[in-house]
Structure formats: C-alpha cells, structure tokens
Write a protein that holds these residues in place. Structure first.
Motif, PDB file in Angstrom:
ATOM      1  N   LYS A 139       0.804  -1.234   0.000  1.00 31.80           N
ATOM      2  CA  LYS A 139       0.000   0.000   0.000  1.00 31.80           C
ATOM      3  C   LYS A 139       0.838   1.286   0.000  1.00 31.80           C
ATOM      4  CE  LYS A 139      -3.407  -1.111  -0.575  1.00 31.80           C
ATOM      5  NZ  LYS A 139      -3.739  -1.832  -1.868  1.00 31.80           N
ATOM      6  N   SER A 140       2.023   1.186  -0.565  1.00 30.49           N
ATOM      7  CA  SER A 140       2.918   2.346  -0.563  1.00 30.49           C
ATOM      8  C   SER A 140       3.188   2.913  -1.945  1.00 30.49           C
ATOM      9  CB  SER A 140       4.252   1.963   0.084  1.00 30.49           C
ATOM     10  OG  SER A 140       4.049   1.492   1.389  1.00 30.49           O
ATOM     11  N   GLY A 141       2.549   2.343  -2.980  1.00 29.96           N
ATOM     12  CA  GLY A 141       2.798   2.855  -4.327  1.00 29.96           C
ATOM     13  C   GLY A 141       3.304   1.805  -5.306  1.00 29.96           C
ATOM     14  N   THR A 142       3.042   0.552  -4.999  1.00 29.99           N
ATOM     15  CA  THR A 142       3.478  -0.555  -5.861  1.00 29.99           C
ATOM     16  C   THR A 142       2.845  -0.448  -7.251  1.00 29.99           C
ATOM     17  OG1 THR A 142       3.048  -1.810  -3.827  1.00 29.99           O
ATOM     18  CG2 THR A 142       3.890  -3.045  -5.727  1.00 29.99           C
ATOM     19  N   THR A 143       1.543  -0.312  -7.274  1.00 33.27           N
ATOM     20  CA  THR A 143       0.803  -0.267  -8.538  1.00 33.27           C
ATOM     21  C   THR A 143       1.247   0.941  -9.381  1.00 33.27           C
ATOM     22  OG1 THR A 143      -1.020  -1.095  -7.211  1.00 33.27           O
ATOM     23  CG2 THR A 143      -1.530  -0.491  -9.472  1.00 33.27           C
ATOM     24  N   TRP A 144       1.520   2.001  -8.698  1.00 38.98           N
ATOM     25  CA  TRP A 144       2.005   3.215  -9.383  1.00 38.98           C
ATOM     26  C   TRP A 144       3.331   2.930 -10.102  1.00 38.98           C
ATOM     27  CZ3 TRP A 144       1.827   8.435  -6.201  1.00 38.98           C
ATOM     28  CH2 TRP A 144       1.567   9.494  -7.072  1.00 38.98           C
ATOM     29  N   ARG A 146       6.043   5.249   1.947  1.00 41.27           N
ATOM     30  CA  ARG A 146       4.887   6.132   2.132  1.00 41.27           C
ATOM     31  C   ARG A 146       4.668   6.356   3.626  1.00 41.27           C
ATOM     32  NH1 ARG A 146      -1.332   4.863  -0.031  1.00 41.27           N
ATOM     33  NH2 ARG A 146      -2.052   7.030   0.101  1.00 41.27           N
ATOM     34  N   SER A 183      -4.831   2.998   3.977  1.00 43.56           N
ATOM     35  CA  SER A 183      -4.991   2.337   2.687  1.00 43.56           C
ATOM     36  C   SER A 183      -5.154   0.827   2.875  1.00 43.56           C
ATOM     37  CB  SER A 183      -3.771   2.653   1.804  1.00 43.56           C
ATOM     38  OG  SER A 183      -3.912   2.069   0.542  1.00 43.56           O
ATOM     39  N   TYR A 209       6.174   8.245  -1.745  1.00 40.87           N
ATOM     40  CA  TYR A 209       4.846   8.395  -2.356  1.00 40.87           C
ATOM     41  C   TYR A 209       4.484   9.881  -2.355  1.00 40.87           C
ATOM     42  CZ  TYR A 209      -0.249   7.786  -2.862  1.00 40.87           C
ATOM     43  OH  TYR A 209      -1.560   7.847  -3.279  1.00 40.87           O
ATOM     44  N   CYS A 238       0.175   8.209 -15.968  1.00 40.64           N
ATOM     45  CA  CYS A 238       0.289   7.619 -14.626  1.00 40.64           C
ATOM     46  C   CYS A 238      -0.429   8.431 -13.553  1.00 40.64           C
ATOM     47  CB  CYS A 238       1.757   7.434 -14.243  1.00 40.64           C
ATOM     48  SG  CYS A 238       2.602   6.289 -15.343  1.00 40.64           S
ATOM     49  N   PHE A 293      -3.516   9.500 -11.173  1.00 39.21           N
ATOM     50  CA  PHE A 293      -4.494   8.661 -10.473  1.00 39.21           C
ATOM     51  C   PHE A 293      -5.736   8.445 -11.349  1.00 39.21           C
ATOM     52  CE2 PHE A 293      -8.093   8.173  -7.524  1.00 39.21           C
ATOM     53  CZ  PHE A 293      -7.657   7.069  -6.807  1.00 39.21           C
ATOM     54  N   MET A 353      -5.003   6.111 -14.366  1.00 40.16           N
ATOM     55  CA  MET A 353      -4.833   4.715 -13.951  1.00 40.16           C
ATOM     56  C   MET A 353      -6.149   4.109 -13.464  1.00 40.16           C
ATOM     57  SD  MET A 353      -1.111   4.625 -12.100  1.00 40.16           S
ATOM     58  CE  MET A 353      -1.442   3.032 -11.358  1.00 40.16           C
ATOM     59  N   LEU A 369      -7.859   1.464  -6.498  1.00 38.62           N
ATOM     60  CA  LEU A 369      -7.354   2.835  -6.577  1.00 38.62           C
ATOM     61  C   LEU A 369      -8.388   3.695  -5.861  1.00 38.62           C
ATOM     62  CD1 LEU A 369      -6.044   1.644  -9.628  1.00 38.62           C
ATOM     63  CD2 LEU A 369      -4.936   3.799  -9.124  1.00 38.62           C
ATOM     64  N   ARG A 370      -8.149   3.897  -4.604  1.00 37.54           N
ATOM     65  CA  ARG A 370      -9.184   4.382  -3.693  1.00 37.54           C
ATOM     66  C   ARG A 370      -9.272   5.899  -3.694  1.00 37.54           C
ATOM     67  NH1 ARG A 370      -9.356   5.804   1.754  1.00 37.54           N
ATOM     68  NH2 ARG A 370      -7.086   5.917   1.606  1.00 37.54           N
ATOM     69  N   LYS A 371      -8.238   6.573  -3.157  1.00 38.51           N
ATOM     70  CA  LYS A 371      -8.247   8.038  -3.112  1.00 38.51           C
ATOM     71  C   LYS A 371      -7.005   8.625  -3.762  1.00 38.51           C
ATOM     72  CE  LYS A 371     -10.995   9.644   0.821  1.00 38.51           C
ATOM     73  NZ  LYS A 371     -10.908  10.390   2.096  1.00 38.51           N
ATOM     74  N   GLY A 372      -5.879   7.961  -3.537  1.00 43.64           N
ATOM     75  CA  GLY A 372      -4.634   8.430  -4.136  1.00 43.64           C
ATOM     76  C   GLY A 372      -4.170   9.788  -3.641  1.00 43.64           C
TER      77      GLY A 372
HETATM   78  P1  A3P Z   1      -5.116   4.792  -1.251  1.00 45.44           P
HETATM   79  O1  A3P Z   1      -5.773   3.580  -0.684  1.00 45.44           O
HETATM   80  O2  A3P Z   1      -4.643   5.737  -0.168  1.00 45.44           O
HETATM   81  O3  A3P Z   1      -5.928   5.497  -2.296  1.00 45.44           O
HETATM   82  P2  A3P Z   1      -0.150  -0.376  -3.600  1.00 45.44           P
HETATM   83  O4  A3P Z   1      -0.180  -0.260  -5.068  1.00 45.44           O
HETATM   84  O5  A3P Z   1       1.233  -0.421  -3.025  1.00 45.44           O
HETATM   85  O6  A3P Z   1      -1.045  -1.468  -3.104  1.00 45.44           O
HETATM   86  O7  A3P Z   1      -0.739   0.996  -3.019  1.00 45.44           O
HETATM   87  C1  A3P Z   1      -2.070   1.371  -3.266  1.00 45.44           C
HETATM   88  C2  A3P Z   1      -2.219   2.833  -2.942  1.00 45.44           C
HETATM   89  O8  A3P Z   1      -1.572   3.616  -3.962  1.00 45.44           O
HETATM   90  C3  A3P Z   1      -3.690   3.263  -2.942  1.00 45.44           C
HETATM   91  O9  A3P Z   1      -3.762   4.318  -1.966  1.00 45.44           O
HETATM   92  C4  A3P Z   1      -3.845   3.766  -4.374  1.00 45.44           C
HETATM   93  O10 A3P Z   1      -4.933   4.614  -4.561  1.00 45.44           O
HETATM   94  C5  A3P Z   1      -2.509   4.498  -4.524  1.00 45.44           C
HETATM   95  N1  A3P Z   1      -2.185   4.778  -5.934  1.00 45.44           N
HETATM   96  C6  A3P Z   1      -2.089   3.914  -6.960  1.00 45.44           C
HETATM   97  N2  A3P Z   1      -1.839   4.567  -8.110  1.00 45.44           N
HETATM   98  C7  A3P Z   1      -1.783   5.881  -7.816  1.00 45.44           C
HETATM   99  C8  A3P Z   1      -1.569   7.080  -8.571  1.00 45.44           C
HETATM  100  N3  A3P Z   1      -1.399   7.056  -9.892  1.00 45.44           N
HETATM  101  N4  A3P Z   1      -1.570   8.263  -7.908  1.00 45.44           N
HETATM  102  C9  A3P Z   1      -1.768   8.315  -6.586  1.00 45.44           C
HETATM  103  N5  A3P Z   1      -1.976   7.214  -5.808  1.00 45.44           N
HETATM  104  C10 A3P Z   1      -1.984   6.021  -6.418  1.00 45.44           C
END
Ligand code: A3P
Length: 285
Positions: A42-47, A119, A127, A182, A216, A218, A221, A245-248
């Motif tokens: 939950k620190s920006g992996t998907t990003w 993060r 998150s 993050y 990239c 929020f 994505m 992708l909840r709040k970002g």
């Molecule tokens: P929130 O739950 O605070 O919205 P991971 O990918 O490590 O599991 O982390 C997920 C967190 O990264 C989620 O946080 C998600 O919304 C946020 N995230 C993913 N892509 C993002 C982006 N492009 N910009 C900002 N936050 C992003």
C-alpha cells in the motif's frame, strides 16, 4: 490463520503465495539490467508498475494498454511469476514486498537496481485497512482501532512497516538503490519520473516525461482496466466495497485517526525507528 501463509516468520497472503512460488523467488536469476521496485504493501506498488515500463521503453504506451499490471511488472514472490517469466523482455521490471533479508542470492551478485518507495505509515495503515475490506482473500480488518494494533505489532502482511523500511534503508546497496516517497510522487510526478529515469540512465525528453506523467495520474490509472484491478473477479476483490485505486492522496490519515490513536501510533513507530538511531529523510507528520 487461514488467510496467511507463514514464511520464515513473515505473513504472506495464501491466495497469491505458496511454497513453490517462494522457492521460485529464491532461485530466481536476477540480470544486471533488471529493475526491482521495493515497497511495503500500500505504498505505491501499482504506481511503479505503471511508471517503470514507460520509463524503460521511452514512453511507448502499448504495454500499459495491453498487459495487466501484474504481468507487466510481476511480483518476485507470487505464483504468477513462474508462468510469465519467459515472456518478459529485458530490461525487466519487477516488484517485491520482501524485506531486504528475503532477497535471493542472485540479487546480491547481480547489479540489478532497486527503487524503494516509502509512504507515510499513517496513510499506509488507512490504505491497508480499506484494502482488507475489499480483498476477500484477506481477513476482515475489524475496527480501525483493532487493525492499528495489528499493524503496529506486525501481525499483518509482510510484517512490521518499521522492519521493512529499516531493512532497505540500511541495505548499503550504494548506487544500486534509489529512494523515493509516495509523497514526492504525489506532489510532483514529472520531477519524480525525471529522477527515476536519471537513476535508470534512460534519457527522456520533457515531452515524454509529461506524457508518462499524464498516463500515470491517479485518474488515468483508475480508468485503465489494465491497471485498476477491475479484471480481478469480484469474489477476490470487491470494488463496490472499496476500489483498489481508492483516493490516491496524502494525509487521508487525518480523516481516520483520533488524537489518542495518533499518539499511540507515532510513539510506537518513532521508538522503533530511534532504536537503531535511524531517521527518515522526511517528517512523518
Ligand atoms: P489509497 O488507498 O490511499 O488510495 P499499492 O499499489 O502499493 O497497493 O498501493 C495502493 C495505494 O496507492 C492506494 O492508496 C492507491 O490509490 C494508490 N495509488 C495507486 N496509483 C496511484 C496514482 N497514480 N496516484 C496516486 N496514488 C496512487
């Protein structure tokens, strides 16, 4: 607990990890031009799964529109890697939630580079709390207060946040490792992408940097089915409960922490960081 697989003291989700996948990770052969993004969950992996292929390929959007993120930039420790590893083209990008001591032998002998995204742990907790509500392969988090205790005690996936962060910051990997937060990415994505591309020795024009940053964002994505986890069946991840992708945003913890919880949380985290005379490059407030 049934949701967890315990691996050398580390709790992992049983749904995506097994003895074979962990064995595969230990025997994985890192190449010198591999890049691995290291994150606590939950620190920006998907990003990073979105940013890295674009930096490495000069901004070609094809992979981010045609390949799901978990196949585009696979997890070192998950079962999926063995199935797709042969299809990955170099320079390869991977992600891992492993603390440093879990990295396989070939990582240490290779020159593979590391991007460590950290993060604010208060936002990580929030998150993660929502993620546990939507991911049906994880146990129900209970109340926020109960989940905070589990987080602080490390009875959560991939263990304690402080152990994870300390392990990588103390890893002494020299110029093989790049640290970014993050918060920096949220504040100024184009500059963050520029710094990442400089670290990876990929020279990108300003136009390409901005194209990558736009893709990239929020919003972009969240709208991309290859990146927003909407292709995962609802029985595993239920976006109606909370989208992946909840709040970002940064600082959402302020909407969740009571003043008592803030004191409890910061005193535990600060104490554990101080124990090893360890300081973070930015304030946790
Ligand atoms: P929130 O739950 O605070 O919205 P991971 O990918 O490590 O599991 O982390 C997920 C967190 O990264 C989620 O946080 C998600 O919304 C946020 N995230 C993913 N892509 C993002 C982006 N492009 N910009 C900002 N936050 C992003």
């Amino acid at each position: 607990e049934d949701f967890f697989l315990e691996y050398q003291g580390l709790l992992l989700p049983r749904e995506t990890h097994c003895a074979e996948s962990l064995n595969f990770a230990q025997e994985f052969t890192f190449k010198d031009d591999d890049v691995v993004a290291v994150t606590y969950p939950k620190s920006g992996t998907t990003w990073m799964q979105e940013i890295l292929p674009l930096v490495l390929n000069g901004g070609d959007l094809t992979p981010v529109h045609t390949v799901v993120n978990w196949d585009r930039v696979p997890w070192l420790e998950e079962t999926r890697l063995a199935k797709i590893v042969d299809k990955l083209t170099s320079p390869r990008a991977l992600v891992t939630h492993f603390p440093y001591s879990f990295m396989p032998p070939s990582f240490h002998t290779s020159k593979a580079k590391v991007i460590n995204v950290i993060r604010n742990p208060k936002d990580v907790l929030v998150s993660s709390y929502y993620f546990h509500q939507m991911a049906n392969f994880l146990e129900d988090p209970g109340s926020f207060d109960e989940f905070m205790d589990k987080f602080l005690e490390g009875r959560v996936l991939f263990g304690k946040w402080t152990d994870h962060v300390k392990s990588w910051r103390c890893a002494e990997l020299g110029d093989r490792i790049f640290f970014i937060t993050y918060e920096e990415m949220a504040q100024d994505l184009p500059t963050s992408i520029r710094r990442i591309s400089d670290f990876l020795c990929c020279s990108l024009s300003e136009d390409v940097i901005h194209k990558i940053a736009k893709h990239c964002s929020f919003e972009s994505m969240k709208a991309n089915t290859m990146s927003n986890f909407s292709l995962v069946p609802k029985e595993y991840m239920d976006s109606d409960k909370s989208p992946f992708l909840r709040k970002g945003v940064t600082g959402d913890w302020k909407n969740h922490f009571s003043s008592e919880q803030l004191v409890r949380f910061t005193s535990v985290i600060n104490k554990e960081l101080e124990e090893e005379n360890f300081s973070l490059p930015w304030s946790l407030d």
